[in-house]
Scaffold this active site. Structure first.
Site, mmCIF file in Angstrom:
data_model
loop_
_atom_site.group_PDB
_atom_site.id
_atom_site.type_symbol
_atom_site.label_atom_id
_atom_site.label_comp_id
_atom_site.label_asym_id
_atom_site.label_seq_id
_atom_site.Cartn_x
_atom_site.Cartn_y
_atom_site.Cartn_z
ATOM 1 N N GLU A 149 -14.164 -64.562 -18.078
ATOM 2 C CA GLU A 149 -13.893 -63.798 -19.303
ATOM 3 C C GLU A 149 -14.741 -64.329 -20.470
ATOM 4 O OE1 GLU A 149 -12.676 -61.112 -19.996
ATOM 5 O OE2 GLU A 149 -12.036 -61.139 -22.061
ATOM 6 N N ASN B 245 -15.906 -34.392 -24.093
ATOM 7 C CA ASN B 245 -15.883 -35.777 -23.616
ATOM 8 C C ASN B 245 -15.664 -35.709 -22.116
ATOM 9 O OD1 ASN B 245 -15.412 -38.507 -23.121
ATOM 10 N ND2 ASN B 245 -13.231 -38.317 -23.614
ATOM 11 N N GLY B 246 -16.591 -36.256 -21.338
ATOM 12 C CA GLY B 246 -16.430 -36.233 -19.881
ATOM 13 C C GLY B 246 -17.759 -35.944 -19.206
ATOM 14 N N ARG C 202 -15.385 -45.319 -28.974
ATOM 15 C CA ARG C 202 -15.545 -44.631 -27.692
ATOM 16 C C ARG C 202 -17.002 -44.296 -27.391
ATOM 17 N NH1 ARG C 202 -10.773 -42.571 -25.856
ATOM 18 N NH2 ARG C 202 -11.901 -41.120 -24.541
ATOM 19 N N HIS D 103 -23.377 -75.078 -5.164
ATOM 20 C CA HIS D 103 -23.910 -74.176 -4.140
ATOM 21 C C HIS D 103 -24.997 -73.259 -4.689
ATOM 22 C CE1 HIS D 103 -20.873 -75.597 -1.362
ATOM 23 N NE2 HIS D 103 -20.018 -75.521 -2.371
ATOM 24 N N LYS E 32 -17.404 -62.084 -22.524
ATOM 25 C CA LYS E 32 -17.350 -61.902 -23.983
ATOM 26 C C LYS E 32 -18.712 -62.197 -24.587
ATOM 27 C CE LYS E 32 -14.636 -60.050 -24.176
ATOM 28 N NZ LYS E 32 -13.589 -59.572 -23.332
ATOM 29 N N CYS F 51 -16.757 -40.178 -24.990
ATOM 30 C CA CYS F 51 -17.093 -39.815 -26.352
ATOM 31 C C CYS F 51 -15.791 -39.691 -27.108
ATOM 32 C CB CYS F 51 -17.821 -38.478 -26.371
ATOM 33 S SG CYS F 51 -19.237 -38.459 -25.265
ATOM 34 N N TRP G 181 -21.327 -41.012 -26.457
ATOM 35 C CA TRP G 181 -21.858 -42.074 -25.591
ATOM 36 C C TRP G 181 -22.555 -41.340 -24.462
ATOM 37 C CZ3 TRP G 181 -21.260 -43.722 -20.478
ATOM 38 C CH2 TRP G 181 -21.720 -45.011 -20.207
ATOM 39 N N GLU H 64 -21.509 -59.532 -23.545
ATOM 40 C CA GLU H 64 -21.390 -58.139 -24.012
ATOM 41 C C GLU H 64 -21.592 -57.994 -25.519
ATOM 42 O OE1 GLU H 64 -17.642 -56.026 -23.510
ATOM 43 O OE2 GLU H 64 -16.531 -57.879 -23.738
HETATM 44 O O1 M6R Z 1 -9.345 -49.986 -20.898
HETATM 45 P P1 M6R Z 1 -9.574 -50.887 -19.739
HETATM 46 O O2 M6R Z 1 -8.815 -52.162 -19.835
HETATM 47 O O3 M6R Z 1 -9.316 -50.214 -18.418
HETATM 48 O O4 M6R Z 1 -11.106 -51.246 -19.790
HETATM 49 C C1 M6R Z 1 -11.703 -52.010 -18.787
HETATM 50 C C2 M6R Z 1 -13.077 -52.484 -19.193
HETATM 51 O O5 M6R Z 1 -13.909 -51.401 -19.481
HETATM 52 C C3 M6R Z 1 -13.031 -53.412 -20.404
HETATM 53 O O6 M6R Z 1 -12.201 -54.503 -20.196
HETATM 54 C C4 M6R Z 1 -14.450 -53.904 -20.747
HETATM 55 O O7 M6R Z 1 -14.936 -54.730 -19.735
HETATM 56 C C5 M6R Z 1 -14.471 -54.615 -22.091
HETATM 57 N N1 M6R Z 1 -15.656 -54.254 -22.817
HETATM 58 C C6 M6R Z 1 -14.462 -56.098 -21.968
HETATM 59 O O8 M6R Z 1 -14.467 -56.720 -23.209
#
Ligand code: M6R
Length: 611
Positions: A484, A99-100, A27, A507, A488, A2, A73, A491
């Protein structure tokens, strides 16, 4: 995961808090809340974003110079008005944002309920605020003592801002596991999960350490640990400008961050590599270079996009420095029983420097005696503070939840490290070393050349915006880019997408291919070019739609593919830095055309500070 903000000073707190919450919305953004500690100390909170909170608050008296705000969150309890923060204790004396995760919340809640203490929400946070008030009412004289005693019973992670109505001119901040920064002004203090809400007011900050408790009034700040030992607050100067955290005329942070990459990569290698330097200088590794050169094995750990950058690192270290590399998901690594020796070097990659699993893996590797390095973007975050040494990526703040410029910056750092070690180990001749350095310095200019074709990427995006599935294929250095690209797209657009090594298609995944399946193939000129041409033929033979990323001037694939996206010629080891750009832009355009909120995709948060 959060965002939290607190303020105490002489300004109207509401404005500081709302602006700060908007900066921290990356966040978490399923609900938001605020409390101004005035004669009423009302709490305003609702499901939705900070803009919903603003509408909700409008017309109410939120005048006052002390307050706290939260953007959530959800971890415990669904996103709704009741579960939103701040939370108030059962007799209303304490107000708290968190937060936590409180891991032993169920046991604590049971104990408090057995004592007749009522609960309104399903959150672990309400357990905490009630526990503090319970300890306070048992006769522990001050809010600070009650907070420290209550926190001693807590297992889990927290970044907290707490107010007590009996001590109205004070805020208490505490940290364990979740980041917290305090901005120091003149008779005013700002508390936040990161420095972005603070930077426009002051550049002097204190990063709280685990177990720190700060007792803050307008007159000053006292720093203690949970055991009541005084701590010395160390003031750092922020190297961050307000302009860096605005959208700068772009529609979304993600788009701005994609377009920033020529500059952010330059910032990553500025002063560290260059044709005039004729060498790689990484100050952060100066004292550990020998250990790196002698490393028996490198273990790279990360999550999400950072893990993908780590996979590119595997190819780089193996090719350029001939060191054996393993790349691990931090979340798996930390819960296995991994074999780590003092001869190993562990490299943790994290944009935020706060990812809980990566941080836990760092601690595990340190305990096992390995040399632990960090590649992080956020200066002063937890991972760089806990690693033995490391390299900041200097990509500037990344606000969009989908990581873009952090990826290219991380790969740039890994390339510099591999070049440095490769030369020191004599794997690379001086000539090869200089030639790679020259190629690396050409990357920003080459990315500029790709970005001018954005309209073409947008056109292709418009053709496939309604697809239900995408496949991404790549080989060698471009296999991590396939992963990657798929990440992208999924997500931010919520289209199902998978990345595969191109040769693995036969495969299994080949069964998915039909005339409705767009297949993005990374097919630039490198040693596996002929093989990837065959893979494209296999897709075309099954009527799949091929969108190929090719090297400028390519003619064979251009005739076979449905669409080609050209990238300029570059040494194949740096191709990931270019090939990822069209994939980022296609994902961005598809998502915006589908009406998705690309900067704040559903269910996600920028910084995953919970397991
Ligand atoms: O802050 P970080 O690089 O450790 O975060 C890792 C992942 O949470 C972050 O790369 C996440 O997968 C992104 N949403 C990807 O776009």
């Amino acid at each position: 995961m959060c965002g939290i903000v607190g303020y105490i000073g002489n300004r109207e707190a509401y404005n500081v808090l709302i602006t700060g919450l908007k900066r921290l919305e990356y966040r978490g953004y399923d609900s938001a809340g605020i409390s101004i500690l005035n004669s009423q100390s009302s709490i305003y909170k609702c499901k939705g974003k900070v803009s919903d909170l603003e509408r909700f608050v409008s017309g109410n008296n939120v005048s006052g110079t002390i307050g706290m705000g939260h953007t959530r969150w959800a971890t415990h309890g669904e996103p709704n008005d009741v579960n939103a923060h701040p939370h108030k204790s059962f007799h209303g004396k304490f107000i708290l944002i968190h937060n936590g995760i409180i891991e032993n919340y169920a046991r604590l809640k049971e104990k408090l309920m057995a004592l007749g203490i009522p609960f309104k929400s399903e959150t672990d946070t309400e357990v905490l605020v009630n526990l503090i008030e319970y300890v306070y009412e048992k006769g522990n004289s001050t809010a600070e003592i009650a907070v420290r005693m209550a926190l001693s019973e807590v297992i889990g992670a927290y970044g907290l801002v707490i107010a007590c109505t009996d001590e109205p001119d004070k805020l208490i901040a505490a940290r364990k596991g979740s980041p917290l920064v305090i901005g120091v002004g003149s008779k005013e203090y700002f508390i936040a999960s990161d420095a972005t809400p603070i930077v426009e007011y002051t550049k002097s900050v204190i990063y709280l350490n685990d177990n720190d408790v700060a007792i803050i009034s307008r007159e000053g700040l006292i720093l203690k640990n949970l055991q009541n030992d005084n701590q010395i607050p160390r003031i750092h100067q922020l190297d961050l400008d307000i302009g860096e955290i605005d959208k700068g005329g772009y529609k979304h942070f993600m788009l701005k961050e994609i377009f920033e990459q020529p500059r952010s990569i330059l910032d990553t290698f500025r002063g560290r590599v260059g044709t005039e330097l004729n060498a790689v200088y990484l100050g952060g590794l100066y004292n550990v270079t020998e250990r790196l050169v002698e490393a028996r094995r490198i273990i790279i750990i990360g999550c999400g996009t950072s893990w993908h950058a780590g996979l590119v690192g595997e190819y780089l270290f193996e090719d350029l420095a001939r060191i054996s590399v393993e790349v691990e998901y931090a979340s798996e690594f930390r819960y296995r029983n991994p074999i780590i020796t003092p001869d190993d070097v562990v490299i943790a990659i994290s944009q935020s420097g706060e990812t809980a699993d990566t941080l836990a893996a760092v601690r595990l590797a340190k305990e096992a005696g390995a040399l632990v390095l960090g590649i992080c973007n956020v200066v002063g975050s937890s991972i760089p503070r806990e690693t033995d040494a490391g390299v900041y990526t200097h990509a500037g703040p990344e606000i969009g939840v989908a990581s873009t410029k952090a990826f290219t910056a991380q790969v740039t750092v890994l390339a510099m490290m591999a070049l440095l070690i490769g030369r020191k180990k004599n794997v690379l001749s001086e000539e090869q070393y200089l030639s790679y350095i020259k190629s690396l310095t050409e990357v920003p200019g080459r990315i500029e050349q790709i970005l001018v074709h954005d309209d073409e990427f947008k056109r292709i995006a418009s053709l496939y915006k309604l697809a239900n599935n995408f496949l991404y294929l790549g080989r060698g250095y471009l296999f991590p880019v396939a992963l990657e690209g798929a990440l992208k797209l999924k997500e931010i657009s919520y289209i199902h997408a998978e990345g595969y090594p191109a040769a693995e298609m036969k495969h299994g995944p080949i069964a998915l291919i039909d005339h409705k399946m767009p297949v993005v193939v990374l097919a630039t000129k490198d040693s596996s070019y002929e093989k990837i041409v065959s893979n494209i033929q296999e897709v075309k033979a099954r009527n799949g739609i091929v969108i190929a990323v090719v090297t400028e001037g390519e003619s064979v694939i251009t005739k076979m593919a449905d669409h080609v996206l050209e990238i300029p010629v570059i040494d194949p080891i740096f191709a990931p830095l270019l090939a990822v750009i069209p994939l980022q832009l296609i994902a961005y355009h598809i998502a915006t055309m589908r009406g998705c909120n690309v900067d704040q995709p559903r269910n996600l948060a920028k910084s995953v500070t919970v397991e």
